[in-house]
Write a protein that holds these residues in place. Structure first.
Motif, PDB file in Angstrom:
ATOM      1  N   LEU A 107     -57.458  40.018  21.675  1.00 53.62           N
ATOM      2  CA  LEU A 107     -57.438  39.524  20.501  1.00 53.62           C
ATOM      3  C   LEU A 107     -58.572  40.240  19.754  1.00 53.62           C
ATOM      4  N   ARG A 108     -58.345  40.693  18.578  1.00 58.96           N
ATOM      5  CA  ARG A 108     -59.315  41.302  17.619  1.00 58.96           C
ATOM      6  C   ARG A 108     -59.482  40.463  16.386  1.00 58.96           C
ATOM      7  N   GLY A 109     -58.709  39.569  16.340  1.00 63.22           N
ATOM      8  CA  GLY A 109     -58.759  38.496  14.933  1.00 63.22           C
ATOM      9  C   GLY A 109     -57.896  37.289  15.156  1.00 63.22           C
ATOM     10  N   ILE A 110     -58.225  36.125  14.811  1.00 62.62           N
ATOM     11  CA  ILE A 110     -57.120  35.088  14.802  1.00 62.62           C
ATOM     12  C   ILE A 110     -57.005  34.533  13.162  1.00 62.62           C
ATOM     13  N   HIS A 111     -55.997  34.254  12.764  1.00 65.33           N
ATOM     14  CA  HIS A 111     -55.643  33.737  11.348  1.00 65.33           C
ATOM     15  C   HIS A 111     -54.902  32.417  11.368  1.00 65.33           C
ATOM     16  N   VAL A 112     -55.338  31.474  10.774  1.00 68.24           N
ATOM     17  CA  VAL A 112     -54.804  30.109  10.896  1.00 68.24           C
ATOM     18  C   VAL A 112     -55.051  29.390   9.654  1.00 68.24           C
ATOM     19  N   GLY A 113     -54.155  28.270   9.540  1.00 63.56           N
ATOM     20  CA  GLY A 113     -54.500  27.421   8.231  1.00 63.56           C
ATOM     21  C   GLY A 113     -55.791  26.718   8.404  1.00 63.56           C
ATOM     22  N   CYS A 114     -56.495  26.142   7.457  1.00 66.24           N
ATOM     23  CA  CYS A 114     -57.806  25.640   7.505  1.00 66.24           C
ATOM     24  C   CYS A 114     -57.922  24.406   7.954  1.00 66.24           C
ATOM     25  N   ASP A 115     -56.732  23.466   8.326  1.00 67.38           N
ATOM     26  CA  ASP A 115     -56.435  22.288   8.839  1.00 67.38           C
ATOM     27  C   ASP A 115     -55.654  22.572  10.253  1.00 67.38           C
ATOM     28  N   PHE A 116     -55.623  23.660  10.816  1.00 69.94           N
ATOM     29  CA  PHE A 116     -55.129  23.918  12.216  1.00 69.94           C
ATOM     30  C   PHE A 116     -55.975  23.395  13.390  1.00 69.94           C
ATOM     31  N   LYS A 117     -55.022  22.935  14.324  1.00 67.08           N
ATOM     32  CA  LYS A 117     -55.801  22.207  15.400  1.00 67.08           C
ATOM     33  C   LYS A 117     -55.022  22.887  16.893  1.00 67.08           C
ATOM     34  N   LEU A 118     -55.817  23.054  17.655  1.00 68.08           N
ATOM     35  CA  LEU A 118     -55.211  23.582  18.807  1.00 68.08           C
ATOM     36  C   LEU A 118     -55.604  23.109  20.144  1.00 68.08           C
ATOM     37  N   GLY A 119     -54.933  22.770  21.361  1.00 73.50           N
ATOM     38  CA  GLY A 119     -55.381  22.391  22.224  1.00 73.50           C
ATOM     39  C   GLY A 119     -55.602  20.888  22.590  1.00 73.50           C
ATOM     40  N   TYR A 120     -56.042  20.744  23.882  1.00 75.40           N
ATOM     41  CA  TYR A 120     -56.349  19.279  24.323  1.00 75.40           C
ATOM     42  C   TYR A 120     -57.369  18.718  23.533  1.00 75.40           C
ATOM     43  N   LYS A 121     -56.704  17.648  22.990  1.00 73.17           N
ATOM     44  CA  LYS A 121     -57.348  16.354  22.059  1.00 73.17           C
ATOM     45  C   LYS A 121     -57.446  17.342  20.489  1.00 73.17           C
ATOM     46  N   ARG A 174     -53.485  46.004  10.062  1.00 76.74           N
ATOM     47  CA  ARG A 174     -53.283  47.420   9.358  1.00 76.74           C
ATOM     48  C   ARG A 174     -54.643  48.224   9.320  1.00 76.74           C
ATOM     49  N   GLN A 175     -55.688  47.362   8.763  1.00 79.60           N
ATOM     50  CA  GLN A 175     -57.050  47.966   8.721  1.00 79.60           C
ATOM     51  C   GLN A 175     -57.587  48.355  10.109  1.00 79.60           C
ATOM     52  N   LEU A 176     -57.497  47.696  11.133  1.00 77.45           N
ATOM     53  CA  LEU A 176     -58.013  47.964  12.217  1.00 77.45           C
ATOM     54  C   LEU A 176     -57.100  48.889  12.993  1.00 77.45           C
ATOM     55  N   GLY A 177     -55.967  48.942  12.659  1.00 82.50           N
ATOM     56  CA  GLY A 177     -55.019  49.924  13.361  1.00 82.50           C
ATOM     57  C   GLY A 177     -54.473  49.243  14.651  1.00 82.50           C
ATOM     58  N   VAL A 178     -54.409  48.003  14.704  1.00 84.09           N
ATOM     59  CA  VAL A 178     -53.816  47.299  15.704  1.00 84.09           C
ATOM     60  C   VAL A 178     -52.630  46.589  15.655  1.00 84.09           C
ATOM     61  N   ALA A 179     -51.712  46.063  16.638  1.00 78.41           N
ATOM     62  CA  ALA A 179     -50.453  45.249  16.460  1.00 78.41           C
ATOM     63  C   ALA A 179     -51.012  43.885  15.813  1.00 78.41           C
ATOM     64  N   ALA A 180     -49.910  43.672  14.979  1.00 84.81           N
ATOM     65  CA  ALA A 180     -49.872  42.378  14.210  1.00 84.81           C
ATOM     66  C   ALA A 180     -48.819  41.355  14.835  1.00 84.81           C
ATOM     67  N   VAL A 181     -49.428  40.347  15.520  1.00 88.94           N
ATOM     68  CA  VAL A 181     -48.600  39.345  16.150  1.00 88.94           C
ATOM     69  C   VAL A 181     -48.591  37.862  15.642  1.00 88.94           C
ATOM     70  N   VAL A 182     -47.470  37.339  15.522  1.00 88.87           N
ATOM     71  CA  VAL A 182     -47.079  36.162  15.037  1.00 88.87           C
ATOM     72  C   VAL A 182     -46.905  35.377  16.442  1.00 88.87           C
ATOM     73  N   VAL A 183     -47.885  34.419  16.554  1.00 87.37           N
ATOM     74  CA  VAL A 183     -47.781  33.188  17.787  1.00 87.37           C
ATOM     75  C   VAL A 183     -47.315  31.973  17.406  1.00 87.37           C
TER      76      VAL A 183
END
Length: 342
Positions: free
Chosen positions: A131-145, A57-66
């Motif tokens: 993408l203008r920003g990504i929000h995750v948990g501190c222990d988040f892991k993504l992708g191969y290995k 909202r501060q950036l005036g862009v869409a908010a998306v839950v992935v």
């Protein structure tokens, strides 16, 4: 194609647009996202998503839950996957009610799991949004290995104008809020604490099947509920809660587990609610069963008279203490009807 999907709805009582990802799903332009499996959609998940929405909202862009159409643990775990707090349909439904503009549901396959985190961000998410920003948990892991950590994704985002924020786990009652902690609480019968961490009553869905008919013979018929998936089990015992039939909620005394008084008989079902105020045939119908309060553990009664007296007390407590159905908190649709207490 920017904006071709239309604006998502936000705010209280509005729903995000749920979009199944595919290469031609469309492009929405600039957006900030939160990524996760979000089993339970508990208060920690909701806090992370609310912070993502605030940043968008501060950036005036869409908010998306992935999120993903199935929890990655269901496909990748070398051990039996953890029992779930929500079926995938309900998980996505609750995510759509968090105030985001879109819920992007990515089909999780072994081919997707083989992508590097940067390939996922650029090829999968990049085909849907800038993408203008990504929000995750501190222990988040993504992708191969699992190489897509907060640190590596932060480095990826520096040259792309895409800040990555990893949030420490939200704490409640002195400990971090996690799906594992909630599962442990439910397994110990501590549904009130589990519900506090969920931000709603824990519930399951199931179909009513043929039972032993002992409840009817004793004067308090029960619905024998066969759940639709291997949910996280609650501890054996008796609970007060709510059952919804065709969207109408009934206060219910719920037995979980096999009643020890009748041990040795055919065990058809582990969930038997008595719906207070309901009259009719439930066989073959779907019920939502939610758990509000722990009443007692399993007891092997010395006589049927002792069992009947205790069950009547359980039903009386449920009638006197539940109050009005918390329709806005349950997580599944309910409507006004004779089952709702004043």
């Amino acid at each position: 194609m920017q904006g071709s999907l239309g604006a998502g709805e936000t705010g209280v009582g509005r729903r995000a647009k749920v979009v199944p990802w595919r290469p031609d799903a469309g492009f929405i332009g600039d957006a900030v996202c939160a990524i996760g499996a979000f089993d339970g959609v508990h208060v920690g998940h909701r806090f992370l998503i609310s912070e993502m929405i605030r940043a968008a909202r501060q950036l005036g862009v869409a908010a998306v839950v992935v999120t993903f159409d199935v929890d990655p643990d269901e496909l990748l775990s070398s051990h039996p996957a953890p029992r779930k707090l929500l079926i995938n349909e309900d998980r996505i439904n609750l995510l759509s009610r968090t105030g985001a503009d879109y819920v992007l549901v990515v089909p999780f396959t072994r081919e997707l799991a083989a992508l590097r985190y940067d390939e996922f961000l650029e090829q999968v998410l990049g085909s849907f949004m800038h993408l203008r920003g990504i929000h995750v948990g501190c222990d988040f892991k993504l992708g191969y290995k699992a190489l897509g950590t907060v640190g590596s994704m932060t480095d990826w985002g520096v040259s792309r104008g895409c800040p990555v924020k990893g949030y420490p786990l939200l704490e409640r009652k002195g400990h971090p809020v996690t799906a594992t902690r909630i599962r442990d609480l439910l397994g110990a019968g501590q549904v009130e604490v589990a519900n506090c961490l969920l931000g709603r009553p824990f519930y399951v869905r199931g179909t009513v099947v043929e039972g032993r008919h002992e409840g009817s013979q004793l004067g308090f018929p029960t619905a024998n509920v066969q759940t639709t998936m291997p949910y996280t089990p609650v501890a054996d015992g008796v609970y007060a809660g709510w059952c919804a039939v065709d969207g109408i909620c009934y206060p219910s005394a719920i037995n979980a587990g096999y009643p020890p008084t009748f041990e040795g008989r055919e065990k058809l079902c582990k969930l038997e609610p008595h719906l207070i105020g309901f009259a009719g045939d439930l066989y073959g119908r779907e019920l939502e069963v939610s758990f509000s309060s722990w009443l007692r553990g399993p007891v092997k009664f010395p006589s049927l008279e002792a069992l009947i007296a205790t069950v009547k007390d359980n039903i009386s407590w449920t009638e006197g203490h539940l109050g009005r159905c918390p329709a806005d908190e349950l997580g599944f649709p309910v409507r006004e009807g004779e089952g709702l207490l004043a």
